[in-house]
Design a protein around this motif. Structure first.
Motif, PDB file in Angstrom:
ATOM      1  N   VAL A  85     -18.213  -5.326  -1.720  1.00 29.63           N
ATOM      2  CA  VAL A  85     -17.325  -5.062  -2.850  1.00 29.63           C
ATOM      3  C   VAL A  85     -16.702  -3.688  -2.673  1.00 29.63           C
ATOM      4  O   VAL A  85     -17.394  -2.714  -2.352  1.00 29.63           O
ATOM      5  N   GLN A  86     -15.396  -3.630  -2.906  1.00 34.32           N
ATOM      6  CA  GLN A  86     -14.697  -2.345  -2.860  1.00 34.32           C
ATOM      7  C   GLN A  86     -13.790  -2.200  -4.072  1.00 34.32           C
ATOM      8  O   GLN A  86     -13.112  -3.163  -4.464  1.00 34.32           O
ATOM      9  N   LEU A  87     -13.803  -1.010  -4.653  1.00 37.21           N
ATOM     10  CA  LEU A  87     -12.888  -0.663  -5.734  1.00 37.21           C
ATOM     11  C   LEU A  87     -12.067   0.531  -5.266  1.00 37.21           C
ATOM     12  O   LEU A  87     -12.637   1.526  -4.803  1.00 37.21           O
ATOM     13  N   GLN A  88     -10.761   0.413  -5.400  1.00 35.96           N
ATOM     14  CA  GLN A  88      -9.868   1.482  -4.956  1.00 35.96           C
ATOM     15  C   GLN A  88      -9.079   1.981  -6.157  1.00 35.96           C
ATOM     16  O   GLN A  88      -8.207   1.274  -6.673  1.00 35.96           O
ATOM     17  N   ALA A  89      -9.387   3.200  -6.589  1.00 37.16           N
ATOM     18  CA  ALA A  89      -8.644   3.818  -7.692  1.00 37.16           C
ATOM     19  C   ALA A  89      -7.505   4.645  -7.125  1.00 37.16           C
ATOM     20  O   ALA A  89      -7.678   5.345  -6.118  1.00 37.16           O
ATOM     21  N   SER A  90      -6.350   4.565  -7.762  1.00 35.67           N
ATOM     22  CA  SER A  90      -5.190   5.322  -7.306  1.00 35.67           C
ATOM     23  C   SER A  90      -4.293   5.653  -8.500  1.00 35.67           C
ATOM     24  O   SER A  90      -4.500   5.143  -9.604  1.00 35.67           O
ATOM     25  N   GLY A  91      -3.295   6.482  -8.227  1.00 30.88           N
ATOM     26  CA  GLY A  91      -2.308   6.794  -9.252  1.00 30.88           C
ATOM     27  C   GLY A  91      -2.466   8.155  -9.892  1.00 30.88           C
ATOM     28  O   GLY A  91      -1.647   8.551 -10.722  1.00 30.88           O
ATOM     29  N   GLY A  92      -3.505   8.874  -9.533  1.00 25.78           N
ATOM     30  CA  GLY A  92      -3.682  10.204 -10.089  1.00 25.78           C
ATOM     31  C   GLY A  92      -2.637  11.167  -9.558  1.00 25.78           C
ATOM     32  O   GLY A  92      -1.878  10.853  -8.648  1.00 25.78           O
ATOM     33  N   GLY A  93      -2.606  12.331 -10.163  1.00 24.68           N
ATOM     34  CA  GLY A  93      -1.647  13.341  -9.739  1.00 24.68           C
ATOM     35  C   GLY A  93      -1.530  14.427 -10.779  1.00 24.68           C
ATOM     36  O   GLY A  93      -2.394  14.570 -11.646  1.00 24.68           O
ATOM     37  N   LEU A  94      -0.447  15.152 -10.686  1.00 23.60           N
ATOM     38  CA  LEU A  94      -0.187  16.260 -11.600  1.00 23.60           C
ATOM     39  C   LEU A  94       0.818  15.819 -12.660  1.00 23.60           C
ATOM     40  O   LEU A  94       1.860  15.233 -12.324  1.00 23.60           O
ATOM     41  N   ALA A  95       0.500  16.086 -13.911  1.00 27.15           N
ATOM     42  CA  ALA A  95       1.404  15.777 -15.010  1.00 27.15           C
ATOM     43  C   ALA A  95       1.439  16.962 -15.965  1.00 27.15           C
ATOM     44  O   ALA A  95       0.492  17.756 -16.015  1.00 27.15           O
ATOM     45  N   SER A 128       3.009  11.279 -18.675  1.00 23.48           N
ATOM     46  CA  SER A 128       2.339   9.992 -18.485  1.00 23.48           C
ATOM     47  C   SER A 128       1.966   9.781 -17.023  1.00 23.48           C
ATOM     48  O   SER A 128       2.632  10.282 -16.120  1.00 23.48           O
ATOM     49  N   LEU A 129       0.915   9.039 -16.837  1.00 18.78           N
ATOM     50  CA  LEU A 129       0.503   8.558 -15.522  1.00 18.78           C
ATOM     51  C   LEU A 129      -0.097   7.166 -15.700  1.00 18.78           C
ATOM     52  O   LEU A 129      -0.657   6.857 -16.761  1.00 18.78           O
ATOM     53  N   THR A 130      -0.020   6.367 -14.661  1.00 19.99           N
ATOM     54  CA  THR A 130      -0.674   5.064 -14.668  1.00 19.99           C
ATOM     55  C   THR A 130      -1.648   4.993 -13.499  1.00 19.99           C
ATOM     56  O   THR A 130      -1.244   5.154 -12.340  1.00 19.99           O
ATOM     57  N   LEU A 131      -2.894   4.773 -13.820  1.00 17.74           N
ATOM     58  CA  LEU A 131      -3.917   4.605 -12.795  1.00 17.74           C
ATOM     59  C   LEU A 131      -4.110   3.124 -12.503  1.00 17.74           C
ATOM     60  O   LEU A 131      -4.006   2.281 -13.398  1.00 17.74           O
ATOM     61  N   SER A 132      -4.403   2.828 -11.252  1.00 18.68           N
ATOM     62  CA  SER A 132      -4.685   1.460 -10.829  1.00 18.68           C
ATOM     63  C   SER A 132      -6.069   1.397 -10.217  1.00 18.68           C
ATOM     64  O   SER A 132      -6.517   2.342  -9.569  1.00 18.68           O
ATOM     65  N   CYS A 133      -6.717   0.288 -10.426  1.00 15.13           N
ATOM     66  CA  CYS A 133      -8.006   0.011  -9.790  1.00 15.13           C
ATOM     67  C   CYS A 133      -7.892  -1.365  -9.150  1.00 15.13           C
ATOM     68  O   CYS A 133      -7.768  -2.368  -9.856  1.00 15.13           O
ATOM     69  N   GLU A 134      -7.899  -1.398  -7.843  1.00 14.06           N
ATOM     70  CA  GLU A 134      -7.782  -2.653  -7.110  1.00 14.06           C
ATOM     71  C   GLU A 134      -9.146  -3.019  -6.523  1.00 14.06           C
ATOM     72  O   GLU A 134      -9.800  -2.180  -5.906  1.00 14.06           O
ATOM     73  N   ALA A 135      -9.545  -4.263  -6.718  1.00 11.81           N
ATOM     74  CA  ALA A 135     -10.863  -4.706  -6.312  1.00 11.81           C
ATOM     75  C   ALA A 135     -10.779  -5.757  -5.221  1.00 11.81           C
ATOM     76  O   ALA A 135      -9.819  -6.534  -5.155  1.00 11.81           O
ATOM     77  N   SER A 136     -11.789  -5.767  -4.378  1.00 11.26           N
ATOM     78  CA  SER A 136     -11.908  -6.802  -3.357  1.00 11.26           C
ATOM     79  C   SER A 136     -13.381  -7.118  -3.151  1.00 11.26           C
ATOM     80  O   SER A 136     -14.258  -6.301  -3.440  1.00 11.26           O
ATOM     81  N   GLY A 137     -13.633  -8.335  -2.665  1.00 11.85           N
ATOM     82  CA  GLY A 137     -14.998  -8.725  -2.362  1.00 11.85           C
ATOM     83  C   GLY A 137     -15.803  -9.210  -3.549  1.00 11.85           C
ATOM     84  O   GLY A 137     -17.035  -9.320  -3.462  1.00 11.85           O
ATOM     85  N   ALA A 171     -15.034   1.229 -12.344  1.00 13.98           N
ATOM     86  CA  ALA A 171     -16.331   0.630 -12.044  1.00 13.98           C
ATOM     87  C   ALA A 171     -16.318  -0.824 -12.499  1.00 13.98           C
ATOM     88  O   ALA A 171     -15.547  -1.197 -13.395  1.00 13.98           O
ATOM     89  N   ALA A 172     -17.188  -1.625 -11.892  1.00 25.65           N
ATOM     90  CA  ALA A 172     -17.201  -3.056 -12.177  1.00 25.65           C
ATOM     91  C   ALA A 172     -18.616  -3.563 -12.390  1.00 25.65           C
ATOM     92  O   ALA A 172     -19.563  -3.106 -11.738  1.00 25.65           O
ATOM     93  N   VAL A 173     -18.736  -4.517 -13.296  1.00 25.91           N
ATOM     94  CA  VAL A 173     -20.015  -5.192 -13.543  1.00 25.91           C
ATOM     95  C   VAL A 173     -19.710  -6.609 -14.008  1.00 25.91           C
ATOM     96  O   VAL A 173     -18.746  -6.819 -14.759  1.00 25.91           O
ATOM     97  N   PRO A 174     -20.498  -7.601 -13.595  1.00 27.46           N
ATOM     98  CA  PRO A 174     -20.275  -8.947 -14.100  1.00 27.46           C
ATOM     99  C   PRO A 174     -20.431  -8.995 -15.618  1.00 27.46           C
ATOM    100  O   PRO A 174     -21.257  -8.273 -16.182  1.00 27.46           O
TER     101      PRO A 174
END
Length: 126
Positions: free
Chosen positions: A1-11, A16-25, A95-98
């Motif tokens: 299982v992998q979780l990839q968080a992205s979208g951070g930065g300076l504001a 506004s900012l939008t964060l993404s969490c992409e999951a696999s596995g 983070a992820a949990v069933p």
């Protein structure tokens, strides 16, 4: 299982900012996905979560400013952050949990989650 968080930065404050969490596995639509944040020198704190049935809960500190959503076709969860404040500065983790516990409070705690992403830094300047 992998979780990839992205979208951070300076504001800037109020921005506004939008964060993404992409999951696999994992079978994504079965999982509750949570967002947490950790500011320098502070403990990791819960920000929001969204359940497998699209129930979205936000902490009082971000309610009215942040929105959480999910796209099961993309295996992704998004955190739309508006009206940012300097106190929102932190590393944000997904983070992820069933979805196995009905009690909503279960998902406020870091120990409840099985999988974690690497974090993305959000810096809000005053």
């Amino acid at each position: 299982v992998q979780l990839q968080a992205s979208g951070g930065g300076l504001a800037q404050t109020g921005g506004s900012l939008t964060l993404s969490c992409e999951a696999s596995g994992l079978t994504f639509h079965y999982y509750t996905i949570g967002w947490f944040r950790q500011a320098p020198g502070k403990e990791r704190e819960w920000v929001s979560y969204i359940t497998s049935t699209d129930s979205a809960i936000l902490s009082d500190s971000v309610k009215g400013r942040f929105t959480i959503s999910r796209d099961n076709s993309e295996n992704a969860v998004y955190l739309q952050m508006n009206s940012l404040k300097p106190e929102d500065t932190a590393v944000y983790y997904c983070a992820a949990v069933p979805q196995r516990i009905d009690w909503s409070g279960y998902y406020y705690y870091t120990a409840s989650y099985d999988y974690w992403g690497q974090g993305t830094l959000v810096t809000v300047s005053s």
